[in-house]
Each structure stands twice: as C-alpha cells, then as structure tokens.
Design an enzyme around this catalytic site. Sequence first.
Site, short mmCIF file in Angstrom:
data_model
loop_
_atom_site.label_atom_id
_atom_site.label_comp_id
_atom_site.label_asym_id
_atom_site.label_seq_id
_atom_site.Cartn_x
_atom_site.Cartn_y
_atom_site.Cartn_z
N LYS A 70 0.86 -1.19 0.00
CA LYS A 70 0.00 0.00 0.00
C LYS A 70 0.88 1.22 0.00
O LYS A 70 1.99 1.19 0.53
CB LYS A 70 -0.88 0.02 1.25
CG LYS A 70 -2.06 0.96 1.15
CD LYS A 70 -3.24 0.26 0.50
CE LYS A 70 -4.49 1.09 0.50
NZ LYS A 70 -5.67 0.26 0.26
N1 GLU Z 1 -7.45 0.15 -3.09
C1 GLU Z 1 -8.22 -1.03 -3.34
C2 GLU Z 1 -8.26 -1.90 -2.09
O1 GLU Z 1 -8.05 -1.44 -1.00
C3 GLU Z 1 -7.78 -1.77 -4.58
C4 GLU Z 1 -6.38 -2.27 -4.57
C5 GLU Z 1 -5.91 -2.84 -5.89
O2 GLU Z 1 -6.70 -2.95 -6.81
O3 GLU Z 1 -4.73 -3.16 -5.97
O4 GLU Z 1 -8.59 -3.06 -2.16
#
Ligand code: GLU
Length: 417
Positions: free
Chosen positions: A105
């Site tokens: 993240k």
């Molecule tokens: N931000 C989204 C989540 O928390 C998508 C993450 C992604 O597609 O890599 O799942």
Amino acid sequence: MAKYNPYDNMLSVLESAANLLELEKNDYEVLKYPERTLEVSIPITMDDGSIRVFVGYRVQHSSVRGPCKGGIRYHQNVDLDEVKAMAAWMSIKCAVVDVPYGGGKGGVTVDPTMLSKKELERLTRRYTSAIMPLIGPERDIPAPDLGTTAETMGWVMDTYSTLKGHVAAGVVTGKPLEIGGSLGRLEATGRGVLFTVQEVIKKQNLKPGETSIAVQGMGNVGGMTARLLYEDGFKIVAVSDVSGGIRSEEGLNIPEILDFIGKGGFLNEYEAENIVRLNNSELLATKCDILIPAALENQLTEKNAEYVQAKIIVEAANGPTSVEADEIFKRRGILVVPDILANAGGVVVSYFEWVQNLNSARWDLDRVNDTLQSKMVESFNAVYKMAQDKNTTLRMGAYALALERLVVSLSIRGIFP
Ligand code: GLU
C-alpha cells in the site's frame, strides 16, 4: 483511551485467527512485520511558485504469494501505521480471494481537494519517481484508493514508463481504458459488494425488494455500490457524504443523487420530497437491514456499536470496524461481512487488468463481470464454510482462510538464507 492504531488492530485479529487455527508462533511470525517500508519526501512547486514538501510512503507487507499489490491513498490523515495496516490487509485480502498477489500500500499525507490538478500531477509524478525502486509489474503494483483515480494511475504509468524507457502498462492497475485499463475496473469494488450482498441475503432468506440499505460514503466505492444495489431492486433508505446524510422511508432516488454529487454538490444541499437529514452518528445508527460503511476506517467503535440497528454490516471500506465494536456486534448477533472479503472486487479486477496487460489482451465486459462474480461467490462461500466449521465470525473465517493459505506458501518457500 489509547489512540486508535490500525496496525495494532490488524495484529490483534491476525493473532486471534492464528489461535483459531492452532498455529505455532513460528508458522506466522514473519507475517507480523512488513517486508519493506519506504518513507519519502515529495517536494513540489505549487502554482503560486512556493515550494511545499509532502510526506509519502510505500509499504510492502508480503510477497510470499506473489508481487505486492495495493492502492495509493491521498488523504490528510495518512501516516505510516495506517499504510502498514492497509498493506497487511491487502496480503490477507488477496489470499482470501486467492489471487496470486502479496500485499502492499502507498499513501501521501495530503488533502487532494486543496491542490489544483497540475499540482496533483506534479505530486504524483514526483512520488512515483521516489518509490521507483520498489514498484514494477513483477514487484509491486499500485492501484487507486481513497483520493486517487484512474487519471492518477495514468500519471504513475507514464512516469514509470518514461523513466524505464519502455511502456510498462502492468506497473499499475485502475488505469484509464485508453492506456491499458480494464473494462469494469471502475465499478469493480462496488460490483463485488453487490455480489457479496446478494450472497449474504440468500443465507438470510431475504429478497432485494424487502431489504433496506444504508450507505456511509458516496465516493467511488460507496456511490457505485449504492447505484448497483439500487439497480438490482434494493431499497436504499439512507446515504451520506462528508457533509452529512439523508434518509427516506420510501427509498432514495440514487441515480438523481449521484448526478447531483457528480456536478460537485454536497448532500447537505440536496433537496427532495420526504427526506430527513442525518448526521454521521445518526446514519450509522439508522434503521435498516444492511449497513454499508464505505468511507474511512474506525467508524464503528465501542462508542456507537450498541446503537447500530442493522442486522447485517457489509464493509465496503477498509477497516471500518474496531476490534471492540466487532465484539459488540458478535454479542448482539449482527452479522459482519468483513472488508477483506466484501471489498475485494477491486483487487480482483485489478488482477484481471494486470493479466490483460501482461498478455497484451483485452477482455470484454461480460468476461470481466462474470469472472468477478464467480470469484466473489466462491470466496464468500469458502469464508462462510470456514466460519461455520470453526464456529466463529465471518471476519475470523476470512482471516483463518487467508492465514492458512499464507502459511502454506511461507512453509513451502522457507526462509532465506
Ligand atoms: N485500493 C483497493 C483496495 O483497498 C484496490 C487495490 C488494488 O486494486 O490493488 O482493495
């Protein structure tokens, strides 16, 4: 009361799931720590010529099941503990839905609504160059999250490709369609929530027309979820955004509300017949069958969990429920479908996008949505079964399922050196 720490929240749930599976400490010790943490400063020239320096992060929690995967968040409350927690949730989420990814993240501590588009572009490009050593189609693949969009991902893709000297569409997902994005990705998280709600009401013998729903948050995820549920015949009785909430006994006109928001409106200015205005606490406690928190983490806490009237909570946001609130819901018999299952549709379609990029292929929308549906239904039932077998909550069932998969991969790979 100690300050809420999302990483401690994650560790405490992980620990409980490990106990449930009767794991040895050695089996999962590695998963308590992120593999890599990078903090960067991001200087940019503002439109008025002044220089401001923002702080950003990229955390790779685990690559044991595949390249790290997870969004980039732009929000004023972003800090390292939040990004670490969200990276770990991504490892667990990807394991729950069994896509071959680990978890990562990123985030920048910034209120994106206070920056111009040109400033946001400069911020994104400088942030991308700062996290270059970590990201890449085989390493770590960012995506949108709160405060970032397909346009942001386009800038990430272009910056990475330019610095590498070749086009690398697979470095990021959630891109605009024209540069390798996938059909259905924009709606994917909301559509995944819809499939989850459809499965959960089957188990409870409810029908869409007789199921009332309240949604907290009208951003990409909340707005899309409300729209798809409305189109499927559910009665959306209450919704909210940062400015406040509204309720209608007969059900709200969601397409009209989304049009209003799309034109820059806030809900506290929205007018319609028979609506009652609610503040955030009233929204969370409003009468409904299903409550869908689709905003930030730590919204349902020991302070308000007793007042929740919903029978079911489906977590479209990441980490909306504190550990204490979870206990209260368990005692009160409120069924909580956890984030790592309910909102996994986004990363599932991100995976389809990445597969398309690596193969220079394009799937049609039906293929994307049908494959997403199979994945969500299969994952929901696997979690449900685990929860029943272990006589526990769906959250614990989901963590247990994920942890089992992570621990097997860890033991097969072993520890270097
Ligand atoms: N931000 C989204 C989540 O928390 C998508 C993450 C992604 O597609 O890599 O799942």
